[in-house]
Design an enzyme around this catalytic site. Structure first.
Site, short mmCIF file in Angstrom:
data_model
loop_
_atom_site.label_atom_id
_atom_site.label_comp_id
_atom_site.label_asym_id
_atom_site.label_seq_id
_atom_site.Cartn_x
_atom_site.Cartn_y
_atom_site.Cartn_z
N ASP A 35 0.83 -1.09 0.19
CA ASP A 35 -0.06 -0.06 0.04
C ASP A 35 0.93 1.38 0.12
OD1 ASP A 35 -3.21 0.73 0.88
OD2 ASP A 35 -1.83 2.23 0.89
N ILE A 36 0.61 2.16 -0.76
CA ILE A 36 1.44 3.46 -0.87
C ILE A 36 1.21 4.37 0.22
CG2 ILE A 36 -0.39 5.04 -2.00
CD1 ILE A 36 1.63 5.73 -4.13
N ASN A 92 -12.72 -3.15 2.52
CA ASN A 92 -13.74 -2.18 2.64
C ASN A 92 -14.68 -1.95 1.53
OD1 ASN A 92 -12.58 -1.05 4.92
ND2 ASN A 92 -11.00 -0.04 3.91
N GLY A 98 -15.40 3.13 3.60
CA GLY A 98 -14.27 4.05 3.34
C GLY A 98 -13.51 3.43 1.91
N GLN A 99 -14.37 2.65 1.20
CA GLN A 99 -13.69 2.17 0.03
C GLN A 99 -13.48 3.37 -0.83
OE1 GLN A 99 -16.00 -0.64 -2.28
NE2 GLN A 99 -14.19 -1.04 -3.82
N HIS A 105 -10.18 -5.03 -3.43
CA HIS A 105 -8.72 -5.07 -2.99
C HIS A 105 -8.96 -5.66 -1.35
CE1 HIS A 105 -9.86 -0.82 -2.61
NE2 HIS A 105 -9.47 -1.07 -1.32
N HIS A 107 -6.94 -5.48 1.76
CA HIS A 107 -5.69 -4.93 2.77
C HIS A 107 -5.40 -6.15 3.74
CE1 HIS A 107 -6.80 -0.82 2.33
NE2 HIS A 107 -7.91 -1.21 1.97
P1 AMP Z 1 -9.73 1.67 0.33
O1 AMP Z 1 -9.56 2.68 0.89
O2 AMP Z 1 -10.06 0.35 1.25
O3 AMP Z 1 -10.41 1.68 -1.05
O4 AMP Z 1 -8.25 1.46 0.06
C1 AMP Z 1 -7.54 1.74 -1.25
C2 AMP Z 1 -5.87 1.89 -0.83
O5 AMP Z 1 -5.26 1.79 -2.01
C3 AMP Z 1 -5.64 2.80 0.41
O6 AMP Z 1 -4.90 2.34 1.34
C4 AMP Z 1 -4.69 3.57 -0.63
O7 AMP Z 1 -3.54 3.93 0.18
C5 AMP Z 1 -3.95 2.48 -1.66
N1 AMP Z 1 -3.61 3.05 -2.93
C6 AMP Z 1 -4.02 3.94 -3.80
N2 AMP Z 1 -3.33 4.24 -4.70
C7 AMP Z 1 -2.30 3.42 -4.41
C8 AMP Z 1 -1.00 2.98 -5.43
N3 AMP Z 1 -0.67 3.73 -6.51
N4 AMP Z 1 -0.25 2.07 -5.16
C9 AMP Z 1 -0.45 1.28 -3.61
N5 AMP Z 1 -1.66 1.72 -3.09
C10 AMP Z 1 -2.45 2.55 -3.38
#
Ligand code: AMP
Length: 119
Positions: A35-36, A92, A98-99, A105, A107
């Site tokens: 995760d970024i 999520n 909070g999606q 995906h 986590h």
């Molecule tokens: P959610 O809020 O459950 O939809 O999670 C989306 C996740 O994607 C968040 O934890 C972000 O930090 C992660 N995310 C968004 N863009 C990227 C990216 N380019 N590379 C890795 N993780 C990302």
């Protein structure tokens, strides 16, 4: 089966290799990357390569895919040292949860104490 790829979807772009990620695993169905914006010392995401918006869009034909996602979660969690301490898997779904990315995906979070219930 639904769309293979959705234009403008950041996780589809990562799966296509167009956006760089810290890739941990990939096969023809599944991809895992860090995760970024990590919310724990270990925080990675496992996604289907094919565009699926959320768990609400899975159907019985996706059973093998979902099984593979779980196998990858377990393998990577063990490889990254989380097996003894434990870890959390979060999906999520929708706005209230909070999606923020509309591509399914999982986590995987670990490496610290994880409170319950989540916020
Ligand atoms: P959610 O809020 O459950 O939809 O999670 C989306 C996740 O994607 C968040 O934890 C972000 O930090 C992660 N995310 C968004 N863009 C990227 C990216 N380019 N590379 C890795 N993780 C990302």
């Amino acid at each position: 089966m639904g769309v293979l790829r959705l234009s403008g979807c950041i996780f589809c772009a990562i799966a296509a290799g167009e956006i760089k990620s810290q890739l941990l695993y990939e096969d023809d169905q599944v991809l895992a990357f860090r995760d970024i914006n990590p919310a724990a010392p270990v925080h990675f995401l496992v996604i289907p390569r094919r565009h699926i918006a959320s768990v609400l869009d899975l159907d019985p034909g996706d059973a093998d895919l979902v099984a593979q996602i779980h196998v990858v979660i377990g393998k990577l969690a063990a490889d990254l040292g989380l097996a003894d301490m434990g870890f959390r898997v979060v999906v999520n779904t929708g706005e209230v949860a909070g999606q923020t990315v509309g591509h399914l995906h999982y986590h995987v979070l670990g490496g610290r104490e994880l409170g319950w219930p989540p916020g």
